[in-house]
Design a protein around this motif. Structure first.
Motif, mmCIF file in Angstrom:
data_model
loop_
_atom_site.group_PDB
_atom_site.id
_atom_site.type_symbol
_atom_site.label_atom_id
_atom_site.label_comp_id
_atom_site.label_asym_id
_atom_site.label_seq_id
_atom_site.Cartn_x
_atom_site.Cartn_y
_atom_site.Cartn_z
ATOM 1 N N VAL A 186 0.857 -1.185 0.000
ATOM 2 C CA VAL A 186 0.000 0.000 0.000
ATOM 3 C C VAL A 186 0.894 1.237 0.000
ATOM 4 C CG1 VAL A 186 -1.721 1.292 1.325
ATOM 5 C CG2 VAL A 186 -1.861 -1.197 1.206
ATOM 6 N N THR A 187 0.599 2.163 -0.887
ATOM 7 C CA THR A 187 1.357 3.412 -0.958
ATOM 8 C C THR A 187 0.840 4.373 0.106
ATOM 9 O OG1 THR A 187 1.689 3.117 -3.332
ATOM 10 C CG2 THR A 187 2.034 5.334 -2.451
ATOM 11 N N ASP A 188 1.700 4.770 1.018
ATOM 12 C CA ASP A 188 1.388 5.771 2.045
ATOM 13 C C ASP A 188 2.240 7.006 1.769
ATOM 14 O OD1 ASP A 188 -0.430 4.143 3.437
ATOM 15 O OD2 ASP A 188 1.169 3.224 4.619
ATOM 16 N N PHE A 189 1.699 8.200 2.098
ATOM 17 C CA PHE A 189 2.453 9.395 1.712
ATOM 18 C C PHE A 189 2.308 10.616 2.605
ATOM 19 C CE2 PHE A 189 -1.382 8.868 -0.778
ATOM 20 C CZ PHE A 189 -2.065 10.055 -0.574
ATOM 21 N N PHE A 190 1.416 10.615 3.570
ATOM 22 C CA PHE A 190 1.265 11.755 4.480
ATOM 23 C C PHE A 190 1.773 11.411 5.869
ATOM 24 C CE2 PHE A 190 -2.640 13.309 2.021
ATOM 25 C CZ PHE A 190 -1.986 14.401 1.491
ATOM 26 N N GLN A 191 2.339 12.408 6.533
ATOM 27 C CA GLN A 191 2.644 12.284 7.953
ATOM 28 C C GLN A 191 2.404 13.638 8.600
ATOM 29 O OE1 GLN A 191 6.729 11.596 9.306
ATOM 30 N NE2 GLN A 191 5.916 10.287 10.926
ATOM 31 N N ILE A 192 1.807 13.624 9.788
ATOM 32 C CA ILE A 192 1.558 14.850 10.550
ATOM 33 C C ILE A 192 2.503 14.870 11.738
ATOM 34 C CG2 ILE A 192 -0.125 16.127 11.949
ATOM 35 C CD1 ILE A 192 -2.310 14.870 10.164
ATOM 36 N N ARG A 193 3.121 16.032 11.942
ATOM 37 C CA ARG A 193 4.010 16.235 13.089
ATOM 38 C C ARG A 193 3.652 17.554 13.755
ATOM 39 N NH1 ARG A 193 10.009 14.709 10.747
ATOM 40 N NH2 ARG A 193 9.525 12.552 10.189
ATOM 41 N N LEU A 194 3.098 17.462 14.953
ATOM 42 C CA LEU A 194 2.741 18.651 15.731
ATOM 43 C C LEU A 194 3.366 18.521 17.111
ATOM 44 C CD1 LEU A 194 -1.028 18.916 14.736
ATOM 45 C CD2 LEU A 194 0.838 20.371 13.932
ATOM 46 N N GLY A 195 4.525 19.133 17.299
ATOM 47 C CA GLY A 195 5.233 19.002 18.563
ATOM 48 C C GLY A 195 5.600 17.556 18.814
ATOM 49 N N PHE A 196 5.164 17.023 19.969
ATOM 50 C CA PHE A 196 5.471 15.629 20.302
ATOM 51 C C PHE A 196 4.530 14.657 19.581
ATOM 52 C CE2 PHE A 196 2.303 16.924 23.381
ATOM 53 C CZ PHE A 196 1.453 15.829 23.425
ATOM 54 N N PHE A 197 3.431 15.157 19.010
ATOM 55 C CA PHE A 197 2.466 14.307 18.314
ATOM 56 C C PHE A 197 2.935 14.030 16.888
ATOM 57 C CE2 PHE A 197 -1.217 13.966 15.456
ATOM 58 C CZ PHE A 197 -1.827 12.836 15.987
ATOM 59 N N ARG A 198 3.091 12.742 16.570
ATOM 60 C CA ARG A 198 3.467 12.330 15.223
ATOM 61 C C ARG A 198 2.626 11.129 14.824
ATOM 62 N NH1 ARG A 198 9.829 13.069 14.213
ATOM 63 N NH2 ARG A 198 9.959 15.115 15.150
ATOM 64 N N THR A 199 2.076 11.215 13.636
ATOM 65 C CA THR A 199 1.311 10.075 13.140
ATOM 66 C C THR A 199 2.248 9.124 12.400
ATOM 67 O OG1 THR A 199 0.853 11.085 10.986
ATOM 68 C CG2 THR A 199 -0.714 11.536 12.778
ATOM 69 N N GLY A 200 1.746 7.945 12.132
ATOM 70 C CA GLY A 200 2.428 7.083 11.175
ATOM 71 C C GLY A 200 2.218 7.687 9.797
#
Length: 165
Positions: free
Chosen positions: A123-137
């Motif tokens: 599966v092609t994944d392409f977004f990541q969110i980084r807000l301070g200590f919060f990080r998504t896969g």
């Protein structure tokens, strides 16, 4: 006023097709335009665009499973569950519209990722969110659709709506 079963089916079809379409177009653009494992800040360092092929499930779970187990757990079982969900919401035309929309988003997102697994083996994944200590896969449009669908479902349960499915 009672709504038509055809309206419900049309709504399901539109949501599923739009979700799968947006997901597949975004993944194809990512495969064509973004180098594998690139790091492209879209909104400062808060929204990152990349290109990662995930051969497992969420967050890479099952990546190292034997091929036959992967095929069963990541292709056959999801296909069966998606077909059951689709049958259930199509066969009950008087379900709450938010519930129908929630399930259609989950089905569309599930199909989007299933198409990738079958066609590409990942599966092609392409977004990541980084807000301070919060990080998504790293995730994609299909993942967003599934997450929104599940959150809508949880919202309906919390609100105490009768959800006979």
């Amino acid at each position: 006023m009672k709504r038509s079963k055809y309206f419900t089916r049309f709504l399901i079809l539109i949501i599923v097709l739009m979700t799968v379409g947006c997901d597949q177009v975004s993944k194809e653009l990512t495969r064509q335009k973004v180098e594998p494992e690139a790091y492209i800040p879209v909104i400062k360092n808060h929204l990152i665009l990349t290109n990662v092929e995930n051969t497992g499930a969420m967050l890479g779970f099952g990546q190292d499973f034997p091929p036959i187990l992967k095929r069963f757990l990541l292709q056959a079982l999801p296909m069966l569950l998606l077909l059951i969900m689709l049958y259930r919401i199509i066969s009950k035309p008087n379900l709450n519209l938010l519930l129908v929309s929630a399930f259609a988003l989950v089905i569309g997102g599930g199909l989007g990722n299933l198409i990738d697994r079958i066609a590409y083996g990942s599966v092609t994944d392409f977004f990541q969110i980084r807000l301070g200590f919060f990080r998504t896969g790293i995730f994609n449009i299909a993942d967003i659709a599934v997450t929104i669908g599940v959150l809508m479902f949880v919202f309906l349960i919390i609100r105490g709506k009768k959800l006979a499915i």
